[in-house]
Enzyme design. Structure first.
Site, PDB file in Angstrom:
ATOM      1  N   TYR A  15      42.256 -15.800 -44.420  1.00  0.00           N
ATOM      2  CA  TYR A  15      40.838 -16.009 -44.619  1.00  0.00           C
ATOM      3  C   TYR A  15      40.070 -15.643 -43.345  1.00  0.00           C
ATOM      4  CZ  TYR A  15      36.474 -18.187 -45.680  1.00  0.00           C
ATOM      5  OH  TYR A  15      35.147 -18.403 -45.918  1.00  0.00           O
ATOM      6  N   GLU A  67      30.601 -27.361 -40.044  1.00  0.00           N
ATOM      7  CA  GLU A  67      30.100 -26.676 -41.242  1.00  0.00           C
ATOM      8  C   GLU A  67      30.391 -27.459 -42.519  1.00  0.00           C
ATOM      9  OE1 GLU A  67      32.214 -22.886 -40.885  1.00  0.00           O
ATOM     10  OE2 GLU A  67      33.426 -23.416 -42.627  1.00  0.00           O
ATOM     11  N   GLU A  90      35.778 -22.710 -32.866  1.00  0.00           N
ATOM     12  CA  GLU A  90      35.196 -23.484 -33.967  1.00  0.00           C
ATOM     13  C   GLU A  90      36.273 -24.142 -34.835  1.00  0.00           C
ATOM     14  OE1 GLU A  90      32.984 -20.972 -36.620  1.00  0.00           O
ATOM     15  OE2 GLU A  90      32.849 -22.543 -38.147  1.00  0.00           O
ATOM     16  N   ASN A 149      29.439 -23.436 -51.889  1.00  0.00           N
ATOM     17  CA  ASN A 149      30.396 -22.372 -52.189  1.00  0.00           C
ATOM     18  C   ASN A 149      31.576 -22.877 -53.017  1.00  0.00           C
ATOM     19  OD1 ASN A 149      31.483 -19.826 -52.020  1.00  0.00           O
ATOM     20  ND2 ASN A 149      31.983 -19.931 -49.831  1.00  0.00           N
ATOM     21  N   TRP A 170      42.867 -25.319 -44.322  1.00  0.00           N
ATOM     22  CA  TRP A 170      42.457 -23.942 -44.050  1.00  0.00           C
ATOM     23  C   TRP A 170      40.999 -23.921 -43.625  1.00  0.00           C
ATOM     24  CZ3 TRP A 170      38.613 -21.075 -46.399  1.00  0.00           C
ATOM     25  CH2 TRP A 170      37.984 -21.705 -47.488  1.00  0.00           C
ATOM     26  N   ARG A 207      32.117 -12.761 -33.423  1.00  0.00           N
ATOM     27  CA  ARG A 207      33.264 -13.604 -33.766  1.00  0.00           C
ATOM     28  C   ARG A 207      34.466 -12.702 -34.014  1.00  0.00           C
ATOM     29  NH1 ARG A 207      34.096 -17.542 -39.058  1.00  0.00           N
ATOM     30  NH2 ARG A 207      35.039 -15.686 -39.962  1.00  0.00           N
ATOM     31  N   ARG A 211      27.563 -27.276 -35.958  1.00  0.00           N
ATOM     32  CA  ARG A 211      27.693 -26.129 -36.872  1.00  0.00           C
ATOM     33  C   ARG A 211      27.101 -26.344 -38.266  1.00  0.00           C
ATOM     34  NH1 ARG A 211      28.052 -21.707 -37.297  1.00  0.00           N
ATOM     35  NH2 ARG A 211      29.977 -21.219 -38.385  1.00  0.00           N
ATOM     36  N   HIS A 261      30.442 -11.252 -37.620  1.00  0.00           N
ATOM     37  CA  HIS A 261      31.877 -11.444 -37.836  1.00  0.00           C
ATOM     38  C   HIS A 261      32.642 -10.136 -37.733  1.00  0.00           C
ATOM     39  CE1 HIS A 261      31.718 -15.331 -40.446  1.00  0.00           C
ATOM     40  NE2 HIS A 261      30.821 -15.357 -39.493  1.00  0.00           N
ATOM     41  N   HIS A 307      39.260 -22.629 -38.385  1.00  0.00           N
ATOM     42  CA  HIS A 307      39.232 -23.047 -39.780  1.00  0.00           C
ATOM     43  C   HIS A 307      40.111 -24.247 -40.100  1.00  0.00           C
ATOM     44  CE1 HIS A 307      37.233 -22.190 -43.439  1.00  0.00           C
ATOM     45  NE2 HIS A 307      36.611 -21.240 -42.791  1.00  0.00           N
ATOM     46  N   ASP A 356      27.457 -17.284 -47.911  1.00  0.00           N
ATOM     47  CA  ASP A 356      27.278 -18.278 -48.973  1.00  0.00           C
ATOM     48  C   ASP A 356      26.054 -19.164 -48.716  1.00  0.00           C
ATOM     49  OD1 ASP A 356      29.854 -18.931 -47.257  1.00  0.00           O
ATOM     50  OD2 ASP A 356      29.016 -20.888 -47.750  1.00  0.00           O
ATOM     51  N   HIS A 379      25.302 -22.860 -39.230  1.00  0.00           N
ATOM     52  CA  HIS A 379      26.195 -22.124 -40.133  1.00  0.00           C
ATOM     53  C   HIS A 379      25.381 -21.091 -40.929  1.00  0.00           C
ATOM     54  CE1 HIS A 379      29.281 -22.604 -43.647  1.00  0.00           C
ATOM     55  NE2 HIS A 379      29.762 -21.795 -42.726  1.00  0.00           N
ATOM     56  N   ASP A 394      36.999 -18.791 -34.983  1.00  0.00           N
ATOM     57  CA  ASP A 394      37.009 -19.888 -35.950  1.00  0.00           C
ATOM     58  C   ASP A 394      38.457 -20.251 -36.298  1.00  0.00           C
ATOM     59  OD1 ASP A 394      36.565 -21.652 -38.020  1.00  0.00           O
ATOM     60  OD2 ASP A 394      35.120 -20.381 -39.078  1.00  0.00           O
ATOM     61  N   GLU A 422      24.694 -18.088 -36.553  1.00  0.00           N
ATOM     62  CA  GLU A 422      25.611 -17.197 -37.277  1.00  0.00           C
ATOM     63  C   GLU A 422      24.796 -16.377 -38.279  1.00  0.00           C
ATOM     64  OE1 GLU A 422      28.331 -19.302 -39.811  1.00  0.00           O
ATOM     65  OE2 GLU A 422      29.801 -17.690 -39.765  1.00  0.00           O
TER      66      GLU A 422
HETATM   67  C1  CS2 Z   1      33.205 -19.785 -42.110  1.00  0.00           C
HETATM   68  C2  CS2 Z   1      32.628 -19.693 -43.499  1.00  0.00           C
HETATM   69  O1  CS2 Z   1      31.164 -18.906 -41.375  1.00  0.00           O
HETATM   70  C3  CS2 Z   1      32.108 -19.595 -41.063  1.00  0.00           C
HETATM   71  O2  CS2 Z   1      32.253 -20.099 -39.981  1.00  0.00           O
HETATM   72  O3  CS2 Z   1      33.959 -20.864 -41.802  1.00  0.00           O
HETATM   73  O4  CS2 Z   1      33.024 -18.448 -43.964  1.00  0.00           O
HETATM   74  C4  CS2 Z   1      33.088 -20.757 -44.486  1.00  0.00           C
HETATM   75  O5  CS2 Z   1      34.446 -20.718 -44.654  1.00  0.00           O
HETATM   76  C5  CS2 Z   1      32.417 -20.597 -45.786  1.00  0.00           C
HETATM   77  O6  CS2 Z   1      31.070 -20.680 -45.570  1.00  0.00           O
HETATM   78  C6  CS2 Z   1      32.883 -21.654 -46.769  1.00  0.00           C
HETATM   79  O7  CS2 Z   1      31.949 -21.797 -47.748  1.00  0.00           O
HETATM   80 MG    MG Z   2      33.579 -21.640 -39.858  1.00  0.00          MG
END
Ligand code: CS2
Ligand code: MG
Length: 412
Positions: free
Chosen positions: A159, A272, A246, A37, A412, A147, A293, A122, A222, A326, A322, A220, A349
């Protein structure tokens, strides 16, 4: 069964995807996802310039040998670009091998260990009302695990929250296409950890109050917290019985999770942004996490992620592969075969792709009543429509980043 042709296909239906397509001398094709991504072209170029020339005339049945050859012969080990490129080759070879014997991939990985794969979706909202609507809409779609991400009072856009929908022109947009925004510069968001730490427990209290104690809830972080902040959050969320918290701290410091673990029984998920078993070495052997993840796409494919998950299984650590948008349908399908076959499955997920993506990647996996299944087509069960892919050229896109109130760039 020799590899005769290798094509790198970059397409952007809804968002950018990198796919490797291999064709053998007996006419079998296989595809693998190499999407990274916001850095898609780096993998596409690594593949076309450095990997494709090495694949031609190789024996397509030698998956482990090809993996070891690509990993070790490069000398430069690990890293997301290398490991996504290796993943694309690995999954394409597994697709070919499974097609060559007429079986769905999971049969070659040991067969099904369960009937279906529990998925989480999500839900998000800038406030509680919008969040509740989003949770309800996910339940209506069949999701049995959800989530929870929300806005934080005082912060404009965050985000993971039906994002940027507050910004003019973006009303009603799905946030999951937008994180890699098709723009020439990354979008800037804002962040304040103290406000977040104060606000989040009140959100989970409200969600538990509205939806009851049974619904598995995830969150999450992040990578935005320091270890002590993450420990504090984990402790504050204990009454709300999270399925997992997460990425509570930046993932590269494995020691941070020890401190978090010493303070809370909230289950921890991470990985991830990891790409090999070495990123997990201490986390798994010292039982500092509960869920792995990693994506098939970013961890060297089915071959390497299966090894990570088998290592994790010895420590009662489970999978949580994950699967945001993306990860292309190709990467998602590969994950589902692994999910079905391994013993230590935890959760998968799953975010639905958009219509243009679904037209470009013909899929046989299913999502019914909260459970995914890879289907029983030979191979991984996804075919790329090359003509359709050709309609959507690559578009420059970046993930967003954030700054604190004083202008400092933050995790982030
Ligand atoms: C996120 C994703 O799915 C998740 O847990 O953290 O949206 C992640 O930020 C993106 O896949 C980044 O490419
Ligand atoms: Mg994540």
């Amino acid at each position: 069964m020799k590899i005769e042709r290798a094509e790198v296909i970059v397409t952007s239906p809804d968002r950018n995807f990198v796919t490797l397509k291999l064709t053998t001398d007996d006419g079998i094709t296989g595809i693998g996802d190499g999407t990274l991504n916001g850095r898609e072209l780096a993998v596409a170029s690594y593949l076309s310039e450095h990997v494709v020339p090495l694949l031609i005339d190789r024996d397509a049945s030698r998956i482990e040998d090809t993996w070891q050859f690509l990993y070790r012969s490069a000398y430069w080990r690990r890293g997301p670009v290398t490991m996504a490129a290796i993943a694309a080759v690995d999954v394409a070879l597994w697709d070919i091998k499974a097609k060559s014997v007429g079986l769905p991939l999971y049969q070659l990985l040991g067969g099904a260990s369960r009937e279906g794969i529990l998925a989480y979706g999500h839900a998000s909202g800038k406030d509680t009302e919008a969040l509740f609507d989003s949770v309800r809409s996910h339940q209506e779609q069949g999701y049995r695990a959800i989530r929870i991400q929300t806005g934080v009072p005082g912060l404009k856009s965050i985000y993971g929250v039906a994002a940027n929908v507050t910004q003019p022109g973006n009303e009603g947009k799905r946030y999951d296409y937008e994180p890699a925004q098709r723009a020439l510069r990354p979008a800037e968001e804002d962040w304040d950890t103290r406000s977040y730490l104060r606000h989040l427990p009140t959100v989970f209290e409200a969600v538990r109050g509205e939806f009851g104690p049974e619904l598995p809830l995830l969150h999450d972080g992040h990578h935005r917290m320091t270890p002590i902040q993450a420990a504090k959050l984990g402790k504050a969320l204990e009454p709300y019985d999270l399925f997992w918290l997460e990425d509570c701290t930046p993932a590269e410091n494995q020691q941070a999770l020890r401190l978090v673990r010493e303070h809370t029984t909230t289950p921890l998920a991470i990985g991830e942004v990891f790409n090999t078993v070495w990123d997990y070495q201490g986390l798994i052997s010292e039982q500092l996490i509960d869920y792995v993840r990693s994506a098939v796409t970013h961890t060297g494919g089915v071959t390497h992620l299966k090894k990570i998950l088998e290592f994790a299984a010895q420590y009662q650590i489970k999978s949580g592969i994950h699967g945001p948008t993306d990860i292309s349908p190709v990467g998602m399908a590969a994950a589902l075969h692994l999910d079905l076959a391994i013993h230590n499955f935890g959760i998968q997920e799953y975010m639905k792709h958009g219509d243009a993506t679904n037209r470009t990647f013909k899929q046989s996996f299913t999502f019914e009543d909260g459970y995914l299944h890879p289907g029983d087509q030979p191979g991984i069960g996804v075919e790329l429509d090359v003509d359709e892919a050709g309609k959507y050229p690559y578009q420059t896109a970046y993930l967003p980043y954030n700054r604190l109130a004083d202008g400092t760039v933050h995790d982030w």
